[in-house]
Motif scaffolding. Structure first.
Motif, short mmCIF file in Angstrom:
data_model
loop_
_atom_site.label_atom_id
_atom_site.label_comp_id
_atom_site.label_asym_id
_atom_site.label_seq_id
_atom_site.Cartn_x
_atom_site.Cartn_y
_atom_site.Cartn_z
N GLU A 1 -5.36 2.36 -5.70
CA GLU A 1 -5.07 1.03 -5.79
C GLU A 1 -4.10 0.70 -6.78
N HIS A 2 -3.44 1.35 -7.48
CA HIS A 2 -2.12 1.14 -8.32
C HIS A 2 -1.01 1.66 -7.93
N PRO A 46 -1.76 -2.87 -10.44
CA PRO A 46 -2.65 -2.97 -9.20
C PRO A 46 -1.39 -3.40 -7.96
N PRO A 71 0.98 -1.32 -0.01
CA PRO A 71 -0.11 -0.04 -0.08
C PRO A 71 0.88 1.37 0.08
N GLU A 92 1.30 2.88 -3.35
CA GLU A 92 0.18 3.69 -4.25
C GLU A 92 0.46 4.96 -4.77
#
Length: 150
Positions: free
Chosen positions: A64-65, A104, A57, A60
């Motif tokens: 979400e990518h 992702p 996370p 990022e």
């Protein structure tokens, strides 16, 4: 954070990257349990270096990518390490990246490498971040320069 499976394929041999280059692998590989990257290195039967990488996370960018800079950091480390593991003590002089599609976060991807050419002190390494099947997220050419003994 849950367990992440970074295991290699049949025939791949685990590769101890820090043993080769020391603690300089801190930015990407430095925290194997962290929320940024988790990395495992292997050698394929043809001796090419391959990595399995989890983008967490903290990488990022777009929702979400993975951020493009996080992909660039991974390619810098893995492609440079590919040259080192092939016997060339190098620094990266130029990293040319082509972003193909959004990556992702929270999934494991693969980085494949290939030593394309060696011309004097110039070592050209090519690589890609992909899903290991068909989807390519980024491709890169990395011009490395062999360093002189100090």
């Amino acid at each position: 954070m849950s367990e992440v499976d970074l295991s290699g394929e049949k025939g791949w041999q685990p590769f101890d990257a820090p043993a080769l280059v020391g603690s300089s692998l801190r930015f990407v590989s430095g925290d194997p349990e962290g929320d940024r990257f988790r990395v495992s290195y292997y050698r394929k039967p043809d001796s090419a270096l391959v990595a399995r990488i989890w983008f967490g996370p903290e990488t990022e960018g777009p929702p979400e990518h993975a951020h493009g800079g996080s992909m660039a950091a991974v390619l810098d480390e893995v492609l440079g390490l590919a040259a080192w593991s092939a016997g060339y003590a190098i620094v990266v002089a130029n990293l040319n990246i082509n972003f193909r599609c959004l990556l992702p976060i929270m999934q494991v991807v693969q980085v494949d490498t290939e030593i394309v050419s060696v011309d004097g002190r110039k070592v050209l390494v090519r690589g890609k971040i992909w899903d290991g099947q068909e989807k390519v997220y980024t491709e890169a050419d990395c011009l490395c320069i062999e360093i002189q003994a100090v």
